[in-house]
Design an enzyme around this catalytic site. Structure first.
Site, PDB file in Angstrom:
ATOM      1  N   ASN A  10       0.866  -1.177   0.000  1.00 38.32           N
ATOM      2  CA  ASN A  10       0.000   0.000   0.000  1.00 38.32           C
ATOM      3  C   ASN A  10       0.902   1.226   0.000  1.00 38.32           C
ATOM      4  O   ASN A  10       1.488   1.584   1.014  1.00 38.32           O
ATOM      5  CB  ASN A  10      -0.890  -0.026   1.246  1.00 38.32           C
ATOM      6  CG  ASN A  10      -1.807   1.187   1.316  1.00 38.32           C
ATOM      7  OD1 ASN A  10      -1.776   2.058   0.442  1.00 38.32           O
ATOM      8  ND2 ASN A  10      -2.619   1.245   2.354  1.00 38.32           N
ATOM      9  N   LYS A  17       3.420   0.798   2.972  1.00 37.59           N
ATOM     10  CA  LYS A  17       3.107  -0.253   3.947  1.00 37.59           C
ATOM     11  C   LYS A  17       3.183  -1.587   3.239  1.00 37.59           C
ATOM     12  O   LYS A  17       2.782  -1.688   2.076  1.00 37.59           O
ATOM     13  CB  LYS A  17       1.662  -0.078   4.440  1.00 37.59           C
ATOM     14  CG  LYS A  17       1.514   0.820   5.618  1.00 37.59           C
ATOM     15  CD  LYS A  17       0.123   0.614   6.218  1.00 37.59           C
ATOM     16  CE  LYS A  17      -0.457   1.940   6.648  1.00 37.59           C
ATOM     17  NZ  LYS A  17      -1.893   1.960   6.782  1.00 37.59           N
ATOM     18  N   ARG A  88      -2.721  -2.120  -3.196  1.00 40.07           N
ATOM     19  CA  ARG A  88      -3.934  -1.355  -2.938  1.00 40.07           C
ATOM     20  C   ARG A  88      -3.906  -0.129  -3.842  1.00 40.07           C
ATOM     21  O   ARG A  88      -2.899   0.586  -3.912  1.00 40.07           O
ATOM     22  CB  ARG A  88      -3.970  -0.895  -1.481  1.00 40.07           C
ATOM     23  CG  ARG A  88      -5.174  -0.048  -1.211  1.00 40.07           C
ATOM     24  CD  ARG A  88      -4.950   0.906  -0.084  1.00 40.07           C
ATOM     25  NE  ARG A  88      -6.132   1.747   0.082  1.00 40.07           N
ATOM     26  CZ  ARG A  88      -6.115   2.909   0.689  1.00 40.07           C
ATOM     27  NH1 ARG A  88      -4.984   3.371   1.181  1.00 40.07           N
ATOM     28  NH2 ARG A  88      -7.201   3.623   0.811  1.00 40.07           N
ATOM     29  N   HIS A 177     -13.113   2.844   0.658  1.00 39.01           N
ATOM     30  CA  HIS A 177     -13.161   1.765   1.671  1.00 39.01           C
ATOM     31  C   HIS A 177     -13.836   0.503   1.143  1.00 39.01           C
ATOM     32  O   HIS A 177     -14.294  -0.336   1.921  1.00 39.01           O
ATOM     33  CB  HIS A 177     -13.921   2.211   2.947  1.00 39.01           C
ATOM     34  CG  HIS A 177     -13.228   3.280   3.744  1.00 39.01           C
ATOM     35  ND1 HIS A 177     -13.888   4.343   4.311  1.00 39.01           N
ATOM     36  CD2 HIS A 177     -11.931   3.442   4.073  1.00 39.01           C
ATOM     37  CE1 HIS A 177     -13.035   5.122   4.949  1.00 39.01           C
ATOM     38  NE2 HIS A 177     -11.830   4.588   4.815  1.00 39.01           N
ATOM     39  N   HIS A 205     -17.619   2.085   8.629  1.00 39.54           N
ATOM     40  CA  HIS A 205     -16.152   1.952   8.697  1.00 39.54           C
ATOM     41  C   HIS A 205     -15.629   3.257   9.299  1.00 39.54           C
ATOM     42  O   HIS A 205     -15.570   4.293   8.620  1.00 39.54           O
ATOM     43  CB  HIS A 205     -15.562   1.707   7.300  1.00 39.54           C
ATOM     44  CG  HIS A 205     -14.066   1.624   7.318  1.00 39.54           C
ATOM     45  ND1 HIS A 205     -13.374   0.490   7.003  1.00 39.54           N
ATOM     46  CD2 HIS A 205     -13.127   2.554   7.643  1.00 39.54           C
ATOM     47  CE1 HIS A 205     -12.083   0.718   7.145  1.00 39.54           C
ATOM     48  NE2 HIS A 205     -11.906   1.971   7.514  1.00 39.54           N
ATOM     49  N   LEU A 206     -15.280   3.194  10.581  1.00 45.47           N
ATOM     50  CA  LEU A 206     -14.932   4.419  11.311  1.00 45.47           C
ATOM     51  C   LEU A 206     -13.462   4.410  11.714  1.00 45.47           C
ATOM     52  O   LEU A 206     -13.078   3.765  12.689  1.00 45.47           O
ATOM     53  CB  LEU A 206     -15.812   4.535  12.564  1.00 45.47           C
ATOM     54  CG  LEU A 206     -17.321   4.333  12.342  1.00 45.47           C
ATOM     55  CD1 LEU A 206     -18.063   4.355  13.667  1.00 45.47           C
ATOM     56  CD2 LEU A 206     -17.877   5.385  11.384  1.00 45.47           C
ATOM     57  N   GLY A 207     -12.649   5.074  10.926  1.00 49.78           N
ATOM     58  CA  GLY A 207     -11.238   5.241  11.282  1.00 49.78           C
ATOM     59  C   GLY A 207     -10.944   6.725  11.246  1.00 49.78           C
ATOM     60  O   GLY A 207     -11.859   7.543  11.413  1.00 49.78           O
ATOM     61  N   ARG A 238     -11.461  15.700   8.401  1.00 48.26           N
ATOM     62  CA  ARG A 238     -12.332  16.117   7.293  1.00 48.26           C
ATOM     63  C   ARG A 238     -13.714  16.499   7.823  1.00 48.26           C
ATOM     64  O   ARG A 238     -14.244  15.838   8.708  1.00 48.26           O
ATOM     65  CB  ARG A 238     -12.490  14.986   6.269  1.00 48.26           C
ATOM     66  CG  ARG A 238     -11.209  14.603   5.555  1.00 48.26           C
ATOM     67  CD  ARG A 238     -11.512  13.628   4.424  1.00 48.26           C
ATOM     68  NE  ARG A 238     -10.295  13.054   3.889  1.00 48.26           N
ATOM     69  CZ  ARG A 238      -9.987  11.756   3.938  1.00 48.26           C
ATOM     70  NH1 ARG A 238     -10.828  10.885   4.484  1.00 48.26           N
ATOM     71  NH2 ARG A 238      -8.859  11.320   3.422  1.00 48.26           N
ATOM     72  N   CYS A 281      -9.808  10.090  18.013  1.00 50.60           N
ATOM     73  CA  CYS A 281     -11.055   9.868  18.755  1.00 50.60           C
ATOM     74  C   CYS A 281     -10.792   9.546  20.231  1.00 50.60           C
ATOM     75  O   CYS A 281     -11.532   9.981  21.116  1.00 50.60           O
ATOM     76  CB  CYS A 281     -11.830   8.747  18.081  1.00 50.60           C
ATOM     77  SG  CYS A 281     -13.448   8.487  18.777  1.00 50.60           S
ATOM     78  N   GLU A 331     -14.133  -0.587  15.857  1.00 52.54           N
ATOM     79  CA  GLU A 331     -13.694  -1.819  16.511  1.00 52.54           C
ATOM     80  C   GLU A 331     -13.381  -1.615  17.995  1.00 52.54           C
ATOM     81  O   GLU A 331     -13.416  -2.563  18.773  1.00 52.54           O
ATOM     82  CB  GLU A 331     -12.440  -2.375  15.813  1.00 52.54           C
ATOM     83  CG  GLU A 331     -12.733  -2.912  14.419  1.00 52.54           C
ATOM     84  CD  GLU A 331     -11.464  -3.157  13.604  1.00 52.54           C
ATOM     85  OE1 GLU A 331     -10.429  -3.503  14.198  1.00 52.54           O
ATOM     86  OE2 GLU A 331     -11.522  -2.982  12.369  1.00 52.54           O
ATOM     87  N   ASN A 332     -13.030  -0.376  18.362  1.00 47.49           N
ATOM     88  CA  ASN A 332     -12.516  -0.144  19.721  1.00 47.49           C
ATOM     89  C   ASN A 332     -13.349   0.748  20.634  1.00 47.49           C
ATOM     90  O   ASN A 332     -13.195   0.676  21.852  1.00 47.49           O
ATOM     91  CB  ASN A 332     -11.112   0.473  19.639  1.00 47.49           C
ATOM     92  CG  ASN A 332     -10.115  -0.492  19.043  1.00 47.49           C
ATOM     93  OD1 ASN A 332      -9.873  -1.554  19.607  1.00 47.49           O
ATOM     94  ND2 ASN A 332      -9.558  -0.145  17.902  1.00 47.49           N
ATOM     95  N   GLU A 382      -8.124  -5.402   5.362  1.00 44.27           N
ATOM     96  CA  GLU A 382      -8.035  -5.104   3.935  1.00 44.27           C
ATOM     97  C   GLU A 382      -6.857  -5.839   3.293  1.00 44.27           C
ATOM     98  O   GLU A 382      -6.926  -6.262   2.142  1.00 44.27           O
ATOM     99  CB  GLU A 382      -7.904  -3.584   3.735  1.00 44.27           C
ATOM    100  CG  GLU A 382      -9.205  -2.859   4.003  1.00 44.27           C
ATOM    101  CD  GLU A 382      -9.037  -1.409   4.389  1.00 44.27           C
ATOM    102  OE1 GLU A 382      -8.618  -1.137   5.540  1.00 44.27           O
ATOM    103  OE2 GLU A 382      -9.327  -0.532   3.565  1.00 44.27           O
TER     104      GLU A 382
HETATM  105  P1  ADP Z   1      -7.148   4.943   9.404  1.00 43.88           P
HETATM  106  O1  ADP Z   1      -8.328   5.589   8.738  1.00 43.88           O
HETATM  107  O2  ADP Z   1      -5.972   5.845   9.490  1.00 43.88           O
HETATM  108  O3  ADP Z   1      -6.857   3.543   8.909  1.00 43.88           O
HETATM  109  P2  ADP Z   1      -7.809   3.539  11.870  1.00 43.88           P
HETATM  110  O4  ADP Z   1      -8.825   2.595  11.317  1.00 43.88           O
HETATM  111  O5  ADP Z   1      -6.501   3.009  12.302  1.00 43.88           O
HETATM  112  O6  ADP Z   1      -7.610   4.806  10.928  1.00 43.88           O
HETATM  113  O7  ADP Z   1      -8.507   4.285  13.137  1.00 43.88           O
HETATM  114  C1  ADP Z   1      -7.882   5.312  13.811  1.00 43.88           C
HETATM  115  C2  ADP Z   1      -8.888   5.896  14.798  1.00 43.88           C
HETATM  116  O8  ADP Z   1      -9.291   4.864  15.721  1.00 43.88           O
HETATM  117  C3  ADP Z   1      -8.316   7.035  15.635  1.00 43.88           C
HETATM  118  O9  ADP Z   1      -9.257   8.110  15.689  1.00 43.88           O
HETATM  119  C4  ADP Z   1      -8.190   6.402  17.004  1.00 43.88           C
HETATM  120  O10 ADP Z   1      -8.341   7.341  18.037  1.00 43.88           O
HETATM  121  C5  ADP Z   1      -9.363   5.442  16.996  1.00 43.88           C
HETATM  122  N1  ADP Z   1      -9.232   4.468  18.094  1.00 43.88           N
HETATM  123  C6  ADP Z   1      -8.346   3.461  18.220  1.00 43.88           C
HETATM  124  N2  ADP Z   1      -8.514   2.837  19.426  1.00 43.88           N
HETATM  125  C7  ADP Z   1      -9.536   3.481  20.046  1.00 43.88           C
HETATM  126  C8  ADP Z   1     -10.200   3.328  21.304  1.00 43.88           C
HETATM  127  N3  ADP Z   1      -9.844   2.387  22.159  1.00 43.88           N
HETATM  128  N4  ADP Z   1     -11.222   4.167  21.595  1.00 43.88           N
HETATM  129  C9  ADP Z   1     -11.584   5.129  20.730  1.00 43.88           C
HETATM  130  N5  ADP Z   1     -11.021   5.326  19.529  1.00 43.88           N
HETATM  131  C10 ADP Z   1     -10.006   4.518  19.193  1.00 43.88           C
END
Ligand code: ADP
Length: 395
Positions: A10, A17, A88, A177, A205-207, A238, A281, A331-332, A382
């Site tokens: 990637n 990566k 990717r 995504h 899908h929340l990153g 964003r 986050c 996920e977290n 992915e």
């Molecule tokens: P990317 O879009 O860069 O691939 P990721 O899928 O790695 O992003 O997600 C990054 C986000 O996940 C960050 O906002 C990070 O704060 C959040 N995150 C990771 N672990 C936790 C957690 N335990 N609680 C809340 N947010 C989390």
């Protein structure tokens, strides 16, 4: 030694990566990251058997990073196990509706989509060309973020602007995504015993980048990201959806140039802009827990926008068989999941608080109570999807 693994690459504008994955056993023999490419402080970091190593590369660009990767794979005795390379690629426009083996024509196609992803596609091309040079003879594939969304009907992908802009310039919703949506929607269907070909799955899908997707009968029917990743949900930096006239407002009232406005909306907005704290986050959640009101408001805006989009997608699909949370936040963060599900109580969602608390760091599972519509956490992968696609294309 059998060729049982795929090298997944990637490539970003200053980073690369990589990971080596067996698409059948899902075993990852190595993963790593080359960073600060194009500067005199380039380096490559990798992890094998849980052990992390770093090597400085000095002045190095993508070519040198791939050359270093070849040396690394030789040292680790992995070279002979690589069957093919999967790249990717962010944007495949309307041309690429599925993953494909790379030929001259495909390279030209990726190049033709550069104007749609000016930060990403040129970097992918550098990575692909370097990989072709340093891994001669190995088949290479391109796996597109946009491809999964090519099944969207016109009513989902067209903007209500002069139609000539679509016809002549390809101005439409493409979405991103897609590789993650394909992976998690199928995985969720399998875990829940749903018939994927006859299912209605919502995915968030929340990153750092965030989007949502409506997956009906295994196909994307709508998604929140648009021509670019800026549209849709609130993200780390964003803005997501705004009144398009914000552009002329910021220009005329505040004197910002087009480039400055684009920078503000992409890099200085979202959670970072609203909270004036952080784009991460976790940091916002910590501040909110300590009583910072704006941090709490930031989380609420994030969840409100997401819940409204998910509700709209549910209406579009006519039912919800499962709502999937994925990506770093999905996920977290039990806090975000709870906040969003509370806003979707009109659909009857009832969260199992105890289970919700336990879902983090790659754990998968249903977080709703018996009798409630199902919400489930599924860790995305992915890289594995790219490895599977690439293996499928060469075998
Ligand atoms: P990317 O879009 O860069 O691939 P990721 O899928 O790695 O992003 O997600 C990054 C986000 O996940 C960050 O906002 C990070 O704060 C959040 N995150 C990771 N672990 C936790 C957690 N335990 N609680 C809340 N947010 C989390």
């Amino acid at each position: 030694m059998s060729k049982d693994s795929i090298l997944v690459i990637n490539c970003g504008s200053s980073s690369l990566k990589f990971s080596v994955i067996n698409p059948k056993t899902e075993e990852e023999s190595i993963n790593g990251l080359a960073e600060r490419l194009g500067s005199s402080e380039a380096s490559i970091t990798w992890k094998v058997n849980g052990e992390k190593n770093t090597q400085q590369l000095g002045q190095a660009a993508h070519d040198a990073a791939i050359e270093a990767l070849v040396g690394l794979l030789r040292d680790q005795n992995l070279m002979d196990r690589i069957e093919a390379i999967g790249h990717r690629v962010v944007h495949g426009g309307e041309k690429f509706t599925a993953s494909t083996l790379i030929t001259d024509e495909v390279l030209k196609g990726i190049e033709d989509c550069c104007h749609l992803a000016p930060l990403h596609n040129p970097a992918h091309l550098k990575g692909i060309r370097a990989a072709m040079k340093f891994f001669p003879g190995l088949p290479q594939s391109a796996v597109f973020d946009t491809a999964f969304h090519q099944t969207m009907p016109a009513e989902s992908y067209l903007y209500a602007v002069p139609h000539s802009l679509y016809r002549e310039h390809g101005l439409r919703r493409y979405g991103m995504h897609g590789t993650s949506y394909r992976f998690v929607s199928k995985a969720a269907a399998d875990m829940l015993g749903l018939d994927y070909e006859n299912s209605a799955i919502l995915v968030a899908h929340l990153g750092n980048g965030a989007s949502a997707c409506a997956v009906k009968n295994g196909k994307s029917v709508d998604t929140t990201m648009g021509l670019t990743p800026l549209e849709g949900l609130v993200m780390g930096t964003r803005s997501g959806d705004i009144d398009p006239n914000v552009f002329s407002f910021l220009n005329k009232q505040c004197g910002y140039s087009l480039d400055e406005i684009t920078e503000i909306l992409n890099k200085k907005s979202g959670m970072l802009g609203l909270s004036e704290l952080d784009n991460d986050c976790r940091a916002i959640e910590e501040a909110a827990a300590k009583g910072n009101e704006r941090a709490q408001l930031t989380l609420d805006v994030f969840c409100n926008v997401l819940a409204k989009k998910l509700a709209g997608f549910a209406a579009e699909m006519g039912r919800i068989d499962a709502l999937v949370f994925t990506g770093g936040i999905g996920e977290n963060s039990s806090t975000i999941r709870k906040n969003v599900l509370n806003r979707l109580s009109i659909f009857g969602f009832e969260m199992d608080e105890a289970v919700n608390q336990e879902m983090f760091r790659g754990k998968n599972g249903v977080i709703t109570k018996e009798g409630s519509p199902v919400a489930i956490v599924v860790a995305t992968n992915e890289e594995l999807m790219i490895a599977r696609d690439t293996h499928g294309l060469v075998s």
